[in-house]
Design an enzyme around this catalytic site. Structure first.
Site, PDB file in Angstrom:
ATOM      1  N   CYS A  80       0.844  -1.200   0.000  1.00 34.41           N
ATOM      2  CA  CYS A  80       0.000   0.000   0.000  1.00 34.41           C
ATOM      3  C   CYS A  80       0.875   1.244   0.000  1.00 34.41           C
ATOM      4  O   CYS A  80       2.004   1.235   0.508  1.00 34.41           O
ATOM      5  CB  CYS A  80      -0.916  -0.001   1.227  1.00 34.41           C
ATOM      6  SG  CYS A  80      -2.156   1.330   1.206  1.00 34.41           S
ATOM      7  N   CYS A  84      -1.962   4.072   7.059  1.00 32.80           N
ATOM      8  CA  CYS A  84      -3.007   4.261   8.065  1.00 32.80           C
ATOM      9  C   CYS A  84      -2.618   3.528   9.348  1.00 32.80           C
ATOM     10  O   CYS A  84      -2.282   2.336   9.320  1.00 32.80           O
ATOM     11  CB  CYS A  84      -4.345   3.741   7.550  1.00 32.80           C
ATOM     12  SG  CYS A  84      -4.875   4.552   6.029  1.00 32.80           S
ATOM     13  N   CYS A  87      -4.435   0.144  10.260  1.00 31.80           N
ATOM     14  CA  CYS A  87      -4.599  -0.861   9.204  1.00 31.80           C
ATOM     15  C   CYS A  87      -4.511  -2.269   9.781  1.00 31.80           C
ATOM     16  O   CYS A  87      -3.589  -2.596  10.531  1.00 31.80           O
ATOM     17  CB  CYS A  87      -3.514  -0.686   8.137  1.00 31.80           C
ATOM     18  SG  CYS A  87      -3.611  -1.887   6.791  1.00 31.80           S
TER      19      CYS A  87
END
Length: 358
Positions: A80, A84, A87
């Protein structure tokens, strides 16, 4: 002498009878004890062996009935471009199956009863700049003729030419957005460099209208956004569904010693989550998912096409469906079909049936 011999013979016969009766009573007593243990759930195992048996039972397959994989979430990549903090499917490997192997697995799932496939990650548009994803979307709709094909993305890697090439094969595109404040998104980690996450969100929303793809929003409610009022923005974007998740801890992913994230600081209480839902109850498309609803109600395939069992608060993988088939692997998925239905997992998921005003 004769009398003495007779007495010895009688004594011998009595001893044989007593021995025989004792043996039979011993057998009867053993059988009765085993029967009672079976009735009360006791075991002959040592405490250590009982512990192992208990653990094996927890991870063991569901044998009551064969689960049909109607809706499957395939996380074909863990890579990714965002970071975040909460996650729960992190970049622990960079592995992606060759596309022909992925298609073979999707074919097996279709034959086992799959109606909906959702592609996720990681960020699914990152690998081969969306070409790999697009070809799987096309295969599932055109070749497998699945009623529903969907994607969950952060939206940052999507280009209009992807819609031009693959949009007709896609039913639903969900974009993850946790806040309508750029600073909050940066604090969460839902950003890359100076790019505006919100600009991408609105851009993708417009492309969905243009290319007739149902638009959905996913939001993870956490300590950074739990007090935010999102009503105006959600109403403006008008998604077909707004999935609102309570921040979830998964050992080995975003919690614990071997995790790539430390999500504890993002966790909110059940009451805080409920307060957020109460403040947004006017949004008709809102679909809430608490930790309880999330944990066991998804069929998740990882990058090796293994089902992930989250019942123990971590992701325990089955064997790959490519090696043992769907019916065998799904026994170790930990999937709770009743909770799947309770959380609204089965809905109108084909854009042909939505009758949207494009």
């Amino acid at each position: 002498m004769l009398l003495s011999n007779k007495l010895d013979l009688v004594r011998l016969l009595l001893q044989l009878c007593i021995s025989n009766v004792h043996a039979r009573l011993s057998t009867l007593l053993t059988w009765t004890t085993e029967w009672l243990r079976g009735r009360t759930g006791q075991s002959n195992l040592t405490p250590k062996d009982q512990s192992r048996a208990s653990t094996a039972g927890q991870r063991g397959p569901h044998r009551v009935q064969v689960t049909t994989p109607r809706s499957v979430n395939y996380h074909f990549t863990r890579q990714c471009n965002y970071k975040c903090g909460f996650c729960f499917h992190t970049a622990k490997t960079s592995f992606v199956l060759p596309i022909e192997e992925a298609k073979r697995g999707l074919q097996l799932l279709k034959e086992a009863g799959m109606e909906k496939i959702n592609f996720s990650g990681g960020e699914p548009f990152l690998h081969q700049r969306g070409v790999f994803l697009g070809e799987m979307v096309r295969f599932c709709k055109q070749e497998l003729e699945l009623p529903s094909v969907s994607i969950v993305s952060n939206g940052s890697m999507i280009k209009e030419n992807w819609f031009q090439q693959y949009g007709e094969y896609l039913d639903i595109l969900a974009i993850s957005c946790d806040s309508f404040d750029e600073e909050t998104n940066r604090a969460i980690g839902r950003t890359q460099g100076r790019k505006s996450h919100l600009d991408n969100l609105y851009k993708v929303r417009n492309w969905c209208r243009m290319y007739k793809v149902a638009f959905k929003i996913n939001s993870v409610i956490n300590t950074f956004n739990v007090h935010e009022d999102m009503i105006e923005h959600i109403a403006s974007l008008n998604p077909v569904r707004w999935k609102v998740f309570q921040c979830l801890l998964i050992e080995g992913e975003n919690a614990g010693g071997n995790s790539l994230r430390e999500a504890e600081k993002f966790v909110i209480s059940d009451q805080e989550f409920q307060d957020f839902l109460d403040r947004h109850q006017s949004i008709e498309c809102l679909v809430p998912e608490s930790n309880q609803k999330m944990r066991d109600s998804y069929l998740i395939l990882d990058e090796y096409m293994r089902f992930l069992d989250c019942r123990a608060g971590r992701k325990d993988p089955s064997k790959s469906i490519l090696d043992v088939g769907v019916e065998e692997a799904i026994k170790f998925s930990g999937f709770d079909e009743k909770m799947f239905l309770k959380r609204g997992g089965k809905y109108t998921w084909s854009k042909a049936d939505m009758k949207l005003d494009w």
